[in-house]
Design a protein around this motif. Sequence first.
Motif, PDB file in Angstrom:
ATOM      1  N   TYR A  97      -5.501   9.589  -6.516  1.00 51.44           N
ATOM      2  CA  TYR A  97      -5.050   9.385  -7.893  1.00 51.44           C
ATOM      3  C   TYR A  97      -6.209   8.843  -8.719  1.00 51.44           C
ATOM      4  N   THR A  98      -6.243   9.247  -9.995  1.00 55.55           N
ATOM      5  CA  THR A  98      -7.196   8.656 -10.926  1.00 55.55           C
ATOM      6  C   THR A  98      -6.650   8.756 -12.341  1.00 55.55           C
ATOM      7  N   LEU A 134      -9.690   1.071  -3.459  1.00 57.73           N
ATOM      8  CA  LEU A 134      -9.298   1.087  -4.862  1.00 57.73           C
ATOM      9  C   LEU A 134     -10.503   0.713  -5.698  1.00 57.73           C
ATOM     10  N   MET A 136      -7.938   2.219   2.946  1.00 60.96           N
ATOM     11  CA  MET A 136      -7.672   2.356   1.508  1.00 60.96           C
ATOM     12  C   MET A 136      -8.812   1.758   0.704  1.00 60.96           C
ATOM     13  N   LEU A 146       2.256   1.832  -3.446  1.00 62.67           N
ATOM     14  CA  LEU A 146       1.250   2.400  -4.334  1.00 62.67           C
ATOM     15  C   LEU A 146       1.115   3.903  -4.118  1.00 62.67           C
ATOM     16  N   LEU A 169      -1.042  -1.219  -8.180  1.00 63.48           N
ATOM     17  CA  LEU A 169      -2.467  -1.475  -7.926  1.00 63.48           C
ATOM     18  C   LEU A 169      -2.749  -2.969  -7.864  1.00 63.48           C
ATOM     19  N   THR A 182      -7.934   7.222  -0.036  1.00 63.95           N
ATOM     20  CA  THR A 182      -7.593   6.906   1.345  1.00 63.95           C
ATOM     21  C   THR A 182      -8.670   7.471   2.260  1.00 63.95           C
ATOM     22  N   LYS A 223       0.837  -1.201   0.000  1.00 66.35           N
ATOM     23  CA  LYS A 223       0.000   0.000   0.000  1.00 66.35           C
ATOM     24  C   LYS A 223       0.874   1.256   0.000  1.00 66.35           C
ATOM     25  N   GLU A 272      -4.385  -5.199  -4.921  1.00 66.07           N
ATOM     26  CA  GLU A 272      -5.668  -5.839  -5.201  1.00 66.07           C
ATOM     27  C   GLU A 272      -5.628  -7.350  -4.970  1.00 66.07           C
ATOM     28  N   VAL A 300      -7.726   5.721  -6.696  1.00 66.12           N
ATOM     29  CA  VAL A 300      -7.054   5.409  -5.431  1.00 66.12           C
ATOM     30  C   VAL A 300      -7.551   6.396  -4.390  1.00 66.12           C
TER      31      VAL A 300
END
Length: 294
Positions: free
Chosen positions: A130-131, A275, A273, A80, A105, A288, A77, A109, A286
């Motif tokens: 993040y995206t 995802l 977290m 990432l 990721l 948090t 994690k 996952e 992503v």
Amino acid sequence: MDVAVTSSSPLFFSYRTPALSSSSSSISLPKAALAHNHRHVQTNAIRPKRTSLPAAISSSPISTATMDCEIELENRKFDLLSVVNDTNRGLAATPDQRSSIEEALVRVESFDAGEPVELDILDGTWRLQYTSAPDVLILFQSAETLPFLQVGQIFQKFECKDKNGQGIVRNVVRWSIPNFLEEHEGATLLVSAKFSVVSKRNIYLEFEEITIQNIQISEELQALIAPALLPRTFLSLQILQFIKTFRFQVPVNSPQRRSAGGLYYLSYLDSNMLLGRAVGGGGVFVFTRAHASI
């Protein structure tokens, strides 16, 4: 009239209708704290320490394996969050960075792949780190190029405790107009949707309305409307009150047209977290855990 839905993400969606045209969280990690960017997103990290256990327990192969697995997960994690840290929430990510992010990721996952979503854990507020979703990145790009737009924090808030496989998700975007509204958080864009769990890890989103609210005007604009050196008139006070309580809503669905929607795959979830992947190539996300009230 039916809405023609194009590729949509869990945060935003695109549709056509003649009536409308579109014009820190903390996470326990084993390394040093991450600082996000000028948007002041921070991720606090705590080095994991082996729990002091009685000899009979600490020597158990099962206990040792469990602890090693948990430490490995926290390391993944952290890795990432490290690779997304300098990407301006995805806007500045290079092809090499996107490749590294995808690898990181998948490594996270894999820890709970196939496990059903726990709505009690999902419930709450999550901050976007993040995206790769195009409809979100274009918002960041607009803020970079347009001098009259600022985009602050973006959150996803789930309300799903005791909902029996259903709930509400609100996508919250803090934004501002320099010199007119307070910096970064002068107003809130709210995209609301209902969701239902359709498989172990898939939820279906049905968007309901878009709202602009919580307008906080700047001190400069307040001084222009009601100068501090002059007595505030009833009219000026009414104008200030109207701006602060202003709320603009646009319904997405109606009896005449079907609602925009889409599948959202929750690829990983734990207490700090989240995802997600928008099914159909809408991008990855992503998040948090955020403890701030929104």
